[in-house]
Design an enzyme around this catalytic site. Sequence first.
Site, PDB file in Angstrom:
ATOM      1  N   GLU A 116      35.720  51.227  41.576  1.00 47.36           N
ATOM      2  CA  GLU A 116      35.579  52.096  40.491  1.00 47.36           C
ATOM      3  C   GLU A 116      36.842  51.787  39.795  1.00 47.36           C
ATOM      4  O   GLU A 116      38.084  51.720  40.403  1.00 47.36           O
ATOM      5  CB  GLU A 116      35.532  53.603  40.662  1.00 47.36           C
ATOM      6  CG  GLU A 116      34.358  54.222  41.190  1.00 47.36           C
ATOM      7  CD  GLU A 116      34.354  54.152  42.766  1.00 47.36           C
ATOM      8  OE1 GLU A 116      32.921  54.481  43.276  1.00 47.36           O
ATOM      9  OE2 GLU A 116      35.191  53.959  43.346  1.00 47.36           O
ATOM     10  N   TYR A 128      39.512  41.990  37.570  1.00 53.15           N
ATOM     11  CA  TYR A 128      38.373  42.170  38.329  1.00 53.15           C
ATOM     12  C   TYR A 128      37.395  41.226  37.786  1.00 53.15           C
ATOM     13  O   TYR A 128      36.667  40.463  38.447  1.00 53.15           O
ATOM     14  CB  TYR A 128      37.840  43.782  38.411  1.00 53.15           C
ATOM     15  CG  TYR A 128      38.834  44.636  38.911  1.00 53.15           C
ATOM     16  CD1 TYR A 128      39.476  44.269  39.933  1.00 53.15           C
ATOM     17  CD2 TYR A 128      38.920  45.947  38.475  1.00 53.15           C
ATOM     18  CE1 TYR A 128      40.618  45.111  40.496  1.00 53.15           C
ATOM     19  CE2 TYR A 128      40.037  46.749  38.747  1.00 53.15           C
ATOM     20  CZ  TYR A 128      40.489  46.705  40.088  1.00 53.15           C
ATOM     21  OH  TYR A 128      41.521  47.351  40.616  1.00 53.15           O
TER      22      TYR A 128
END
Length: 186
Positions: A116, A128
């Site tokens: 998350e 990411y």
Amino acid sequence: MTSPDALFPVVAMQLSDLDAIMEIEPILFTGDPWPRSMYEHEIVRNEMSFYRVIHGQAPAQPLVLAYAGVWMLYDTAHVSTIGTHPAWQRRGLSTWLLLHLIEESLRRGAVEMTLEVRKSNLAAQALYHHFGFEKVGRRRRYYRDTGEDALLMTLTVLDADAVRQALTDTRQRSNAHLRRQMGVDD
């Protein structure tokens, strides 16, 4: 040739690292830092997790430059935390650390990795995304301090040839970047 593995070895987090981490944690995670007891539990009791750190190697450097943790949930690796000392951000250490987390998760049998990230944390999302993580969902009001949503991101099929090649390429780029950052010549 000095490699980043020698300059910035990624090692298992120890209880002796927690004083340094507790100094960094409230700076990085202002409204929702983990308490020391949570890290103690993860290091000592949680057999389904692994936590790693990059230590400073010179006297003028902080003891802990970066740290992260992963929970292994069957064949899914979940990044529970990742952070870099504020004075050492934007030097490639988070990339280096995440690369090691993915490689270790692969060795442990993971076929996907999840995490998350705050909706507003565009720098982390870019990191990411660079590794191939995709936004797959949202956790509404996930962060207690602000009520901000979290984006759920997933990297699937960790053992696919394309992912392994991307990891190899990222390792080479990260190696060169960290060597430049430290002024290390071939």
